[in-house]
Design a protein around this motif. Structure first.
Motif, short mmCIF file in Angstrom:
data_model
loop_
_atom_site.label_atom_id
_atom_site.label_comp_id
_atom_site.label_asym_id
_atom_site.label_seq_id
_atom_site.Cartn_x
_atom_site.Cartn_y
_atom_site.Cartn_z
N SER A 97 0.80 -1.22 0.00
CA SER A 97 0.00 0.00 0.00
C SER A 97 0.83 1.27 0.00
N CYS A 98 2.10 1.17 0.35
CA CYS A 98 2.95 2.37 0.46
C CYS A 98 4.13 2.35 -0.50
N ILE A 99 4.21 1.35 -1.36
CA ILE A 99 5.38 1.18 -2.23
C ILE A 99 5.48 2.24 -3.33
N ALA A 100 4.36 2.86 -3.68
CA ALA A 100 4.36 3.82 -4.78
C ALA A 100 4.38 5.27 -4.28
N GLY A 101 4.92 5.49 -3.09
CA GLY A 101 5.06 6.85 -2.59
C GLY A 101 3.90 7.36 -1.78
N GLU A 102 2.98 6.49 -1.39
CA GLU A 102 1.86 6.93 -0.56
C GLU A 102 2.37 7.32 0.84
N PHE A 103 1.79 8.37 1.40
CA PHE A 103 2.19 8.82 2.72
C PHE A 103 1.55 7.95 3.79
N PHE A 104 2.25 7.78 4.90
CA PHE A 104 1.72 7.10 6.07
C PHE A 104 2.26 7.79 7.33
N GLN A 105 1.60 7.53 8.44
CA GLN A 105 2.03 8.14 9.70
C GLN A 105 2.98 7.19 10.41
N PHE A 106 4.12 7.74 10.86
CA PHE A 106 5.17 6.95 11.48
C PHE A 106 5.62 7.62 12.76
#
Length: 130
Positions: free
Chosen positions: A78-87
């Motif tokens: 879900s995040c491999i294509a540059g999608e932002f996530f909270q870390f």
């Protein structure tokens, strides 16, 4: 460490949350992204697009069920294509310390299975600084 992402690639039935301890967390420093032009006369022009802050992360060894492993794989997909996530490297969902919106560095996510059947995940986060 706490990660919250939007599951988009596969259907795992999860809510897009991961909470584990980190074995290793390194911030190598800020990296300028841009390009440089040099004229025939020797004049150099630098164009700065942005400054990226990269952090390398590695989890402790994790004993995972099939469903928990699927959530880790969903995170990568879900995040491999540059999608932002909270870390949040040091916080939890209940007690956040320093949550940041970051991206996965392409090709940095690694899944390793140890001899005793546990899993170790490593990845690099990228934060846009300026």
């Amino acid at each position: 460490m706490f990660i919250q992402f939007t599951p988009t690639r596969q259907v795992t039935g999860g809510d897009g949350k991961l909470e584990v301890r980190l074995k290793d967390y390194q911030r190598p420093g800020d990296k300028p992204e841009g390009k440089q032009h040099k004229s025939l006369g020797g004049y150099t022009e630098d164009v700065l697009f942005r400054i990226e802050r990269e952090c390398q992360c590695q989890t402790v060894k994790l004993q995972l069920s099939t469903a928990e492993l699927a959530v880790w794989r969903e995170f990568n997909a879900s995040c491999i294509a540059g999608e932002f996530f909270q870390f949040d490297a040091y916080g939890t969902e209940a007690a956040p310390v320093d949550p940041r919106n970051v991206q996965l560095k392409r090709g940095s996510f690694k899944e390793q299975r140890t001899n005793d059947g546990r899993y170790v995940f490593s990845f690099t986060t990228v934060e846009m600084v300026g």
